[in-house]
Design a protein around this motif. Sequence first.
Motif: not given
Length: 210
Positions: A39-40, A43, A46, A48-49
């Motif tokens: 997830a990091e 992010a 930029d 989505s997972k």
Amino acid sequence: MSDGKTGLRERKKQLTYQAVSEAAISMFLERGFDKVSVAEVAAAADISKPTLFRYFPSKEDLVLHRFADHEDEAARVVSGRAEGLSPLEALRQHFLEGLDRRDPVTGLCDNPHVLAFHRLLYGTPSLVARLYAYQGRSEAALARALDPGTPVAARLAAGQIIAVLRILAMENWRRMDAGESAGQVHADAREAAGFAFTQLADGLLTVRSG
């Protein structure tokens, strides 16, 4: 869709692969592979997972993406070799040329960024395990290049060749990690490669030359 649009789309896709992988590796090098979540990474890139997982099926693939272009390298060397050159001799020449230009794949590269990447790779058990899957696909591709019918002899030969390339690279990397320079190790690396390919030639006499 026209070839131009298809090519542009593919280039954009490859740039995305590269950008996401580089962002992930930077975070892994700074904090450690196990301490950074997918997830990091998403992010930071930029995206989505779910989008990230469409590009990279697993967290480990974010790192091993750097090996993607090398997965079928041995097979390409064999398939594209000059007329009259045996597969083994083509691979030997290719590896020696890699040593001379300090190709990271040969392990003979003391660039600080490459050393840091290799420490991340070989110091993370899940990455090492995933790397074996890549090597398995390299063996399969090489076996097909040695003999499209992929008989047992070609599969055995491919397995031995890929194993030798891995061992040579690991020995070079071990000495780089211990603090020796590529220049200091170069002569020994060439000698070891020459010995290894001679040993292979003596043991793979039954493999067709393609």
